[in-house]
Design a protein around this motif. Sequence first.
Motif, PDB file in Angstrom:
ATOM      1  N   LEU A 235      -7.959   0.440  -4.920  1.00 43.14           N
ATOM      2  CA  LEU A 235      -7.660  -0.860  -4.894  1.00 43.14           C
ATOM      3  C   LEU A 235      -8.585  -1.730  -4.226  1.00 43.14           C
ATOM      4  CD1 LEU A 235      -3.972   0.076  -2.769  1.00 43.14           C
ATOM      5  CD2 LEU A 235      -4.700  -0.889  -4.777  1.00 43.14           C
TER       6      LEU A 235
ATOM      7  N   GLY B  51       0.586  -1.037   0.374  1.00 38.65           N
ATOM      8  CA  GLY B  51       0.394  -0.598  -0.050  1.00 38.65           C
ATOM      9  C   GLY B  51       0.221   1.382   0.002  1.00 38.65           C
ATOM     10  N   TYR B  52       1.692   1.635   0.623  1.00 40.85           N
ATOM     11  CA  TYR B  52       2.672   2.504   1.240  1.00 40.85           C
ATOM     12  C   TYR B  52       3.273   3.180   0.163  1.00 40.85           C
ATOM     13  CZ  TYR B  52       5.368   6.322   2.861  1.00 40.85           C
ATOM     14  OH  TYR B  52       5.984   7.726   2.704  1.00 40.85           O
TER      15      TYR B  52
ATOM     16  N   GLU C 232      -2.960  11.006  -0.605  1.00 39.66           N
ATOM     17  CA  GLU C 232      -2.599   9.619   0.215  1.00 39.66           C
ATOM     18  C   GLU C 232      -3.809   9.013   0.183  1.00 39.66           C
ATOM     19  OE1 GLU C 232      -0.977  12.745   0.554  1.00 39.66           O
ATOM     20  OE2 GLU C 232       0.834  12.306   0.791  1.00 39.66           O
ATOM     21  N   SER C 233      -4.986   8.777   0.519  1.00 41.08           N
ATOM     22  CA  SER C 233      -5.940   9.233   1.175  1.00 41.08           C
ATOM     23  C   SER C 233      -6.549   7.922  -0.282  1.00 41.08           C
ATOM     24  CB  SER C 233      -7.088   9.524   1.448  1.00 41.08           C
ATOM     25  OG  SER C 233      -7.166  11.493   0.980  1.00 41.08           O
ATOM     26  N   THR C 234      -6.296   8.448  -1.426  1.00 44.13           N
ATOM     27  CA  THR C 234      -7.239   8.057  -2.581  1.00 44.13           C
ATOM     28  C   THR C 234      -7.139   7.143  -2.987  1.00 44.13           C
ATOM     29  OG1 THR C 234      -6.776  10.382  -3.768  1.00 44.13           O
ATOM     30  CG2 THR C 234      -7.932   9.054  -4.973  1.00 44.13           C
ATOM     31  N   LEU C 235      -5.971   6.096  -2.506  1.00 43.46           N
ATOM     32  CA  LEU C 235      -5.884   5.083  -3.079  1.00 43.46           C
ATOM     33  C   LEU C 235      -6.749   3.423  -2.778  1.00 43.46           C
ATOM     34  CD1 LEU C 235      -4.099   4.706  -5.765  1.00 43.46           C
ATOM     35  CD2 LEU C 235      -2.195   4.187  -3.940  1.00 43.46           C
ATOM     36  N   TYR C 236      -7.217   3.869  -1.592  1.00 45.25           N
ATOM     37  CA  TYR C 236      -7.234   2.540  -0.718  1.00 45.25           C
ATOM     38  C   TYR C 236      -8.501   2.516  -1.099  1.00 45.25           C
ATOM     39  CZ  TYR C 236      -9.873  -0.800   2.033  1.00 45.25           C
ATOM     40  OH  TYR C 236     -10.707  -1.475   2.507  1.00 45.25           O
ATOM     41  N   PRO C 237      -9.629   3.159  -1.878  1.00 48.98           N
ATOM     42  CA  PRO C 237     -10.594   2.486  -2.078  1.00 48.98           C
ATOM     43  C   PRO C 237     -10.293   2.444  -3.545  1.00 48.98           C
ATOM     44  CG  PRO C 237     -10.869   4.766  -1.114  1.00 48.98           C
ATOM     45  CD  PRO C 237      -9.874   4.389  -1.193  1.00 48.98           C
TER      46      PRO C 237
ATOM     47  N   THR D  60       1.483   4.159  -3.228  1.00 51.32           N
ATOM     48  CA  THR D  60       0.934   5.176  -3.226  1.00 51.32           C
ATOM     49  C   THR D  60       1.726   5.858  -3.350  1.00 51.32           C
ATOM     50  OG1 THR D  60      -0.360   4.618  -1.393  1.00 51.32           O
ATOM     51  CG2 THR D  60      -0.335   6.440  -1.558  1.00 51.32           C
ATOM     52  N   GLN D  61       2.865   5.881  -2.962  1.00 51.38           N
ATOM     53  CA  GLN D  61       4.017   6.854  -3.392  1.00 51.38           C
ATOM     54  C   GLN D  61       4.633   6.803  -4.739  1.00 51.38           C
ATOM     55  OE1 GLN D  61       4.932   8.728  -1.020  1.00 51.38           O
ATOM     56  NE2 GLN D  61       3.466   7.892   0.372  1.00 51.38           N
TER      57      GLN D  61
ATOM     58  N   LYS E  34       1.611   8.804  -6.450  1.00 50.32           N
ATOM     59  CA  LYS E  34       1.827   9.706  -6.801  1.00 50.32           C
ATOM     60  C   LYS E  34       3.395  10.606  -7.600  1.00 50.32           C
ATOM     61  CE  LYS E  34       3.288  12.135  -3.007  1.00 50.32           C
ATOM     62  NZ  LYS E  34       3.326  12.276  -0.773  1.00 50.32           N
TER      63      LYS E  34
END
Lengths: 198, 107
Positions: B47, B25-26, B40-45, B29-30, B33
Amino acid sequence: MSKEEFMKKLKDGIKSIPEDEKEEALVYYEEYFEDAEDEEKAAEELGNPQKIAAQIKAEYAIKSLENKIEKKDGEIKEETRKNSVLKNIIIVILAVLAAPVAAPIAIAIFALLIALLAVVIAVSIAVFVALFAGVVGGIALLIAGICSFIVSVPSALCLLGAGLVFLSVSTLICILTISIIKIVIKCIVKIVRLVLKK
Amino acid sequence: MVFQPSANLLDACVLAVLMNGDTYGYELTQKVKEIISISESTLYPVLRRLQKEELLETYDEAYNGRNRRYYKITENGKVKCLEYKEEWHDYKVRLDKVLGDVKGGKK
């Protein structure tokens, strides 16, 4: 904001979604913090946990709504399948209704075939009877010829000759008739097969 | 970046990054980006959605005495990614046609 504070607010924010969905999100952000070098900075970058919670909830809501719509689509497909069953039933009904027209034609063809067969059988019986008569006549002539030798030799020879001609002609016609009957029967079988295929 | 990435473009980006190998995850995200500006919070939903659509899958691996969830592109995901690649190419050609005709600028 500390990581603990962030996680607490996030957890509060996503209370309403199912347990496995909630767990999944919390694990993701927990790991995210652990992989980030600076927890404080990570929390800052991530932004408002309530907003993130709202995002997750929205995404979940959209997904479950889509699933519902897909399910409905499935039901519609089921209905069209039922419709096709209905179509088949209608076709069968139409076929039954058409039967009064189709049946007489079928019966006529059937009757015609039976008539044809009867004709063949009758003709062959007649021919065989005639042949039998020919053979019997021939044999009678031969016997008469043999008997006539006492009375007159020329008439006896004449009768014998006539008898032999009768026998031989009868035999020839017999062979010819058998082969003709065979051909006719083969033709009838072919016609029956053609009709049945249709 | 002035252009707002659409959801599809974000999907394409994530899948393309995962085409180069599994990641967590981290890091993901990087990496995303670096390509398009997302929070940073966009990716979770995203995924989670891609996972439900079976375009990617997850597996857990131990790292420094704890668990780390890795994301891996599926066969369906690879197919989808190639579709995006073609779509993007078409889109790019069309935009280049109109923007390329604009006089002035660097070119």
